[in-house]
Design a protein around this motif. Structure first.
Motif, short mmCIF file in Angstrom:
data_model
loop_
_atom_site.label_atom_id
_atom_site.label_comp_id
_atom_site.label_asym_id
_atom_site.label_seq_id
_atom_site.Cartn_x
_atom_site.Cartn_y
_atom_site.Cartn_z
N VAL A 1 0.74 -7.08 4.51
CA VAL A 1 0.75 -5.75 3.88
C VAL A 1 2.00 -4.97 4.28
N ILE A 2 2.66 -4.42 3.25
CA ILE A 2 3.75 -3.46 3.50
C ILE A 2 3.21 -2.08 3.17
N ALA A 3 3.41 -1.12 4.07
CA ALA A 3 3.04 0.27 3.77
C ALA A 3 4.28 1.02 3.34
N ILE A 4 4.18 1.72 2.22
CA ILE A 4 5.26 2.62 1.80
C ILE A 4 4.67 4.02 1.98
N THR A 5 5.13 4.73 2.98
CA THR A 5 4.47 5.99 3.33
C THR A 5 5.47 7.03 3.82
N THR B 1 -5.13 8.07 3.32
CA THR B 1 -6.08 7.99 2.21
C THR B 1 -7.10 6.89 2.46
N ALA B 2 -8.38 7.28 2.46
CA ALA B 2 -9.45 6.36 2.89
C ALA B 2 -9.49 5.10 2.03
N ASP B 3 -9.41 5.24 0.72
CA ASP B 3 -9.52 4.07 -0.16
C ASP B 3 -8.35 3.11 0.07
N THR B 4 -7.16 3.65 0.26
CA THR B 4 -5.98 2.79 0.44
C THR B 4 -6.08 2.07 1.78
N LEU B 5 -6.56 2.79 2.79
CA LEU B 5 -6.72 2.18 4.11
C LEU B 5 -7.72 1.02 4.06
N ALA C 1 0.87 -1.18 0.00
CA ALA C 1 0.00 0.00 0.00
C ALA C 1 0.90 1.23 0.00
N ILE C 2 0.72 2.08 -0.99
CA ILE C 2 1.58 3.28 -1.09
C ILE C 2 0.72 4.51 -0.81
N SER C 3 1.19 5.34 0.12
CA SER C 3 0.44 6.56 0.43
C SER C 3 1.36 7.59 1.07
N GLN C 4 1.45 8.74 0.47
CA GLN C 4 2.23 9.83 1.07
C GLN C 4 1.69 10.16 2.45
N ILE D 1 -2.38 4.28 8.14
CA ILE D 1 -1.95 3.23 7.20
C ILE D 1 -0.68 2.56 7.73
N ALA D 2 0.25 3.34 8.26
CA ALA D 2 1.48 2.75 8.82
C ALA D 2 1.13 1.85 10.00
#
Ligand code: M6R
Length: 616
Positions: free
Chosen positions: A376-380, A359-363, A352-355, A387-388
């Protein structure tokens, strides 16, 4: 999306609220408001447009200390979802009896039904928002239950949707209440003061001690401290964390806009993203501090979920990881992923990538992936984000606070982390010969200097901005791993200049888009040395044959006899083809920036956009 601030403490409340709202301004908003209790009076101010409009309404005396020992209030910046951005639709919303004020971030999905029921009970609505029903619901339930914490538990049983709420009730003038459900809310714990914020950015001026509320929690702030319960009334022991607040303070550092500053920060961002992870080309990539290695060995497929710019970074990651690791990688917009039934299981790694990390959809995509057993790996960019905290592993991108709504340095940092992950997987799975891996690693280490080289000569890009800045449409084409870079170039341009722009694979031009081409639509073509270079030149010649001006972003050895295909050529340094999106993206970011600046647009806060999209 909406910004939330709450304050209880010894500082004069209006300046505290306005300052905190200002720190949230960058997230994008279209109206603002605040409420405070003074001498048993609940006072509310609201204004559409920028914070300055709200500021201009406020009497000067509100900026002075008035001898009170304690102040209480809250403020809000609204990003309209239901109802136009007018004064009336701005938050706070107030109950019919004038006792309760409420601010909200999120969407109440069953507001129609609630509104109807409350109207029948005699409540009068003054706005077109989904939010207003909540304050009337609280008022209604308070008629039979004096304890606000209990009322809020009942409210949570009635609301469907995502919400972070802050409530001020003048009958409890030393208390502030917050509720969190699928929208972020954090408590700031200062010296003799407590704050609420939709983001830690809103509280860091005052304290670096915070407690992140979880979904399904309610908090009460009072001079005695704060207490948290869940929606069932059970007490929760909220963890207080100390954050590195310095990294969250926004500063333009002499640049005209945050976007330009953030573009210029990219060489350092790459260095920071690589630091400690890629030490020398000969050493293995050091990416995880935990048990990841064993778990990742069992993975036979990767699914990347993200939105917007982060989605484009994911597409670059797909080309890179598939090429190196020979493992299938799918990339999907999180908003699509969540409403179908993707084929994933415990052998699928979800990235899951999110600055923003909010972000609701990514979460939601993360939660659904967990339900299907996928790790799941978060790239944030925000290690403190939801998300993290909800992912199995976090790979921070280390871009530093990104203020401009238009993502630039976070894209670069996300791509760098995807490169590192691809290298890590290739190494641990022995998917590629050591010398090939070392070649890529050496080139990765050269990237900061190559980006610096591009940044040192902005003049040709500034000239292009003047030449093409009045275009109505623009097309970006590329092939291979630069196709996502073309999509990203088009997104940058449209979001800050409002010029219609599309990114295409150059191979797709003749399957439709070429019909649009003529002299009025400039075509930006990305040409990097590699297997698609000659193909790209042919595609550019096809565009030129339709009279289009073709602008090349080029790192290849362009043959003499094709040079007249191009109206303009921007030369960029050469690197490994798989790493080239980092270099090709920078001129496209600068082109978008200088065009928006030439057109006099609000570069850092483009219309209709929010930095952190916390509603679906
Ligand atoms: O915070 P996220 O990376 O999850 O945000 C995703 C998109 O909303 C974001 O990238 C958006 O597209 C940017 N405004 C693009 O510049």
């Amino acid at each position: 999306m909406c910004g939330i601030v709450g304050y209880i403490g010894k500082k004069s409340v209006v300046p505290v609220i306005l300052d905190s709202l200002q720190t949230l301004e960058y997230r994008g908003y279209d109206s603002a408001g605040l409420a405070f209790v003074d001498n048993d009076l609940l006072t509310v101010y609201k204004a559409s447009g920028k914070l300055m409009n709200l500021r201009n309404q406020l009497p000067e005396k509100l900026f002075e200390k008035n001898g009170k020992s304690r102040y209480i209030g809250m403020g809000h910046t609204r990003w309209a979802t239901h109802g136009a951005p007018t004064d009336q639709n701005a938050h706070p919303h107030v109950s019919c009896d004038g006792n309760i004020a409420l601010i909200h971030n999120g969407i109440v999905e069953n507001y129609g039904e609630l509104r109807e029921g409350l109207t029948q009970k005699g409540h009068q609505f003054h706005s077109k928002t989904d939010t207003e029903c909540v304050v009337h619901l609280i008022e209604e339930l308070s008629k039979s239950e004096p304890d606000m914490m209990k009322v809020l538990q009942q409210v949570s049983q009635r609301l469907v949707g995502a919400y972070a709420l802050v409530i001020l009730d003048k009958r409890h003038p030393d208390k502030l209440y917050g509720v969190r459900n699928h929208a972020p809310l954090v408590v700031g714990i200062g010296e003799d003061e407590l704050l609420l914020g939709s983001d830690v950015v809103a509280v860091v001026e005052h304290t670096n001690k915070v407690a992140y509320l979880k979904d399904g929690e309610i908090v009460e702030l009072s001079p005695q401290g704060f207490k948290v319960i869940n929606f069932y009334g059970e007490p929760i022991d909220a963890k207080v964390e100390t954050i590195a607040s310095g990294q969250l303070i926004a500063d333009k550092k002499g640049f005209k806009h945050f976007m330009l500053k953030e573009i210029h920060e990219q060489p350092d961002v790459i260095r920071s993203s690589l630091s400690g992870r890629l030490i020398t080309p000969e050493e293995p990539i050091a990416l995880f501090q935990s048990d990841a290695a064993q778990r990742l060995e069992q993975i036979n497929r990767i699914f990347i979920v993200a939105c917007g710019t982060s989605y484009h970074a994911g597409l670059v990651g797909k080309y890179f990881i598939e090429d190196l690791v020979r493992i299938p990688v799918e990339v999907e917009a999180a908003g699509e992923f969540r409403y179908r039934n993707p084929v994933i299981d415990d052998k699928t790694l979800v990235i899951a990538i999110s600055q923003s990390g909010e972000t609701a959809d990514t979460l939601t995509a993360i939660r659904q992936s967990h339900d299907k057993g996928s790790p799941v790996i978060a790239i944030t960019n925000r290690e403190d984000s939801t998300i993290a905290r909800e992912s199995d592993w976090v790979l921070p991108v280390r871009a530093g606070l990104e203020v401009s709504v238009c993502a630039t340095k976070s894209f670069t940092a996300q791509v760098i982390v995807l490169y590192l992950l691809g290298l890590y997987l290739a190494e641990t799975r022995k998917a590629l010969a050591a010398e090939n891996l070392q070649e890529i690693k050496s080139e990765l280490q050269r990237l900061p200097a190559l980006v610096e080289h591009i940044l040192h000569t902005p003049e040709p890009i500034q000239a292009l901005a003047k030449k093409y800045g009045n275009s109505r449409d623009m097309i970006f084409i590329a092939r291979g791993i630069n196709f996502p870079a073309a999509l990203e170039g088009a997104l940058k341009l449209k979001e800050i200049s409002y010029i219609h722009a599309e990114g295409y694979s150059a191979s797709e031009l003749k399957h439709g888009p070429i019909a649009m081409l003529d002299r009025s639509i400039p075509v930006v073509a990305v040409l990097t040395e590699g297997i698609v270079y000659d193909k790209m030149i042919s595609n550019c010649q096809e565009a030129k044959a339709r009279d289009a001006y073709v602008i090349a972003i080029n790192s290849g050895p362009m043959p003499e006899d094709v040079k007249d295909t191009f109206e303009d050529v921007l030369m960029i340094p050469k690197t490994h083809e798989l790493l080239s999106p980092i270099l090709t993206s920078v001129p496209m970011q600068l082109l978008a920036y200088y065009i928006a600046e030439f057109l006099g647009k609000d570069v850092d806060q483009p219309r209709n956009l929010a930095k952190s999209v916390t509603v679906e």
